[in-house]
Design a protein around this motif. Structure first.
Motif, short mmCIF file in Angstrom:
data_model
loop_
_atom_site.label_atom_id
_atom_site.label_comp_id
_atom_site.label_asym_id
_atom_site.label_seq_id
_atom_site.Cartn_x
_atom_site.Cartn_y
_atom_site.Cartn_z
N MET A 1 -21.02 12.72 6.85
CA MET A 1 -20.76 12.03 5.57
C MET A 1 -21.73 10.89 5.56
O MET A 1 -22.31 10.26 6.05
CB MET A 1 -19.22 11.07 5.76
CG MET A 1 -18.91 10.54 4.51
SD MET A 1 -17.35 9.66 4.53
CE MET A 1 -16.45 9.23 5.97
N THR A 2 -22.22 10.94 3.89
CA THR A 2 -23.23 10.14 3.41
C THR A 2 -22.59 8.81 3.25
O THR A 2 -21.55 8.88 2.32
CB THR A 2 -24.02 10.67 2.40
OG1 THR A 2 -24.61 12.09 2.62
CG2 THR A 2 -25.16 9.73 2.03
N THR A 3 -23.24 7.75 3.41
CA THR A 3 -22.68 6.51 3.02
C THR A 3 -23.95 5.85 2.21
O THR A 3 -24.93 5.98 2.63
CB THR A 3 -22.31 5.32 4.09
OG1 THR A 3 -23.45 5.17 4.83
CG2 THR A 3 -21.24 6.08 4.86
N ILE A 4 -23.56 4.84 1.39
CA ILE A 4 -24.29 4.17 0.28
C ILE A 4 -24.35 2.78 0.72
O ILE A 4 -23.09 2.14 0.66
CB ILE A 4 -24.25 4.49 -1.06
CG1 ILE A 4 -24.34 6.05 -1.60
CG2 ILE A 4 -25.22 3.92 -2.07
CD1 ILE A 4 -24.03 6.45 -2.80
N LYS A 5 -25.56 2.29 1.02
CA LYS A 5 -25.46 0.58 1.20
C LYS A 5 -26.28 0.20 -0.11
O LYS A 5 -27.44 0.58 -0.13
CB LYS A 5 -26.09 0.51 2.60
CG LYS A 5 -25.35 0.76 3.70
CD LYS A 5 -26.00 0.41 5.12
CE LYS A 5 -24.94 0.76 6.15
NZ LYS A 5 -25.60 0.60 7.43
N TRP A 6 -25.95 -0.88 -0.80
CA TRP A 6 -26.60 -1.24 -1.74
C TRP A 6 -27.16 -2.83 -1.24
O TRP A 6 -26.40 -3.36 -0.50
CB TRP A 6 -25.50 -1.87 -2.87
CG TRP A 6 -24.78 -0.64 -3.49
CD1 TRP A 6 -23.69 -0.31 -3.20
CD2 TRP A 6 -25.37 0.37 -4.56
NE1 TRP A 6 -23.26 0.86 -4.07
CE2 TRP A 6 -24.24 1.11 -4.63
CE3 TRP A 6 -26.51 0.30 -5.15
CZ2 TRP A 6 -24.43 2.06 -5.58
CZ3 TRP A 6 -26.69 1.23 -6.04
CH2 TRP A 6 -25.66 2.22 -6.25
N VAL A 7 -28.44 -2.67 -1.57
CA VAL A 7 -29.12 -4.01 -1.28
C VAL A 7 -28.45 -5.27 -2.15
O VAL A 7 -28.28 -6.32 -1.55
CB VAL A 7 -30.62 -4.20 -1.63
CG1 VAL A 7 -31.52 -5.36 -1.30
CG2 VAL A 7 -31.13 -2.84 -0.62
N LYS A 8 -28.45 -4.80 -3.30
CA LYS A 8 -27.71 -5.72 -4.11
C LYS A 8 -26.62 -5.21 -5.01
O LYS A 8 -26.52 -4.19 -4.99
CB LYS A 8 -28.52 -6.32 -5.41
CG LYS A 8 -29.73 -7.11 -4.83
CD LYS A 8 -30.42 -7.67 -6.15
CE LYS A 8 -31.47 -8.45 -5.65
NZ LYS A 8 -32.60 -8.93 -6.98
N SER A 9 -25.59 -5.84 -5.50
CA SER A 9 -24.33 -5.59 -6.07
C SER A 9 -25.19 -4.80 -7.28
O SER A 9 -25.81 -5.29 -7.99
CB SER A 9 -23.52 -6.27 -6.37
OG SER A 9 -22.78 -6.87 -5.46
N PRO A 10 -24.54 -3.58 -7.72
CA PRO A 10 -25.02 -2.73 -9.08
C PRO A 10 -24.62 -3.44 -10.39
O PRO A 10 -23.41 -4.28 -10.41
CB PRO A 10 -24.58 -1.34 -8.92
CG PRO A 10 -23.33 -1.57 -7.90
CD PRO A 10 -23.91 -2.57 -7.07
N ILE A 11 -25.46 -3.65 -11.51
CA ILE A 11 -25.19 -4.13 -12.66
C ILE A 11 -24.45 -3.29 -13.39
O ILE A 11 -25.05 -2.19 -13.78
CB ILE A 11 -26.42 -4.75 -13.25
CG1 ILE A 11 -27.01 -5.76 -12.50
CG2 ILE A 11 -26.03 -5.49 -14.64
CD1 ILE A 11 -28.20 -6.32 -13.00
N ILE A 12 -23.24 -3.50 -13.82
CA ILE A 12 -22.41 -2.49 -14.42
C ILE A 12 -22.21 -3.20 -15.70
O ILE A 12 -21.54 -4.13 -16.15
CB ILE A 12 -21.15 -2.22 -13.92
CG1 ILE A 12 -21.16 -1.61 -12.57
CG2 ILE A 12 -20.27 -1.38 -14.86
CD1 ILE A 12 -20.20 -1.50 -11.70
N PRO A 13 -22.82 -2.66 -16.85
CA PRO A 13 -22.98 -3.26 -18.08
C PRO A 13 -21.75 -3.06 -18.80
O PRO A 13 -20.89 -1.89 -18.69
CB PRO A 13 -24.16 -2.71 -18.87
CG PRO A 13 -24.38 -1.42 -18.23
CD PRO A 13 -24.15 -1.61 -16.77
#
Length: 72
Positions: free
Chosen positions: A1-13
């Motif tokens: 299973m692939t996991t995604i780690k964000w360095v910063k929180s994504p900006i959701i406009p």
């Protein structure tokens, strides 16, 4: 299973509509034409920080379009 780690929180406009743009969108989508035919439109937007202000919609002239193919 692939996991995604964000360095910063994504900006959701957010999309913010002017009253004119929202009324025009409701008119376009609620019309009989919208329920029976394929049509396209583009929104006129202005960036406001991480968000976007939608000020108007423009219909795109189309020829020989179907429900599965649309080209601007």
């Amino acid at each position: 299973m692939t996991t995604i780690k964000w360095v910063k929180s994504p900006i959701i406009p957010n999309l913010i509509y002017t009253s004119k743009a929202y009324a025009k969108l409701q008119l376009l989508m609620g019309s009989t034409h919208a329920k029976t035919k394929e049509f396209g439109f583009l929104g006129l937007v202005h960036p406001i920080g991480p968000d976007y202000l939608v000020t108007d919609f423009k219909l795109i002239p189309q020829e020989k379009c179907s429900g599965v193919y649309w080209e601007s």
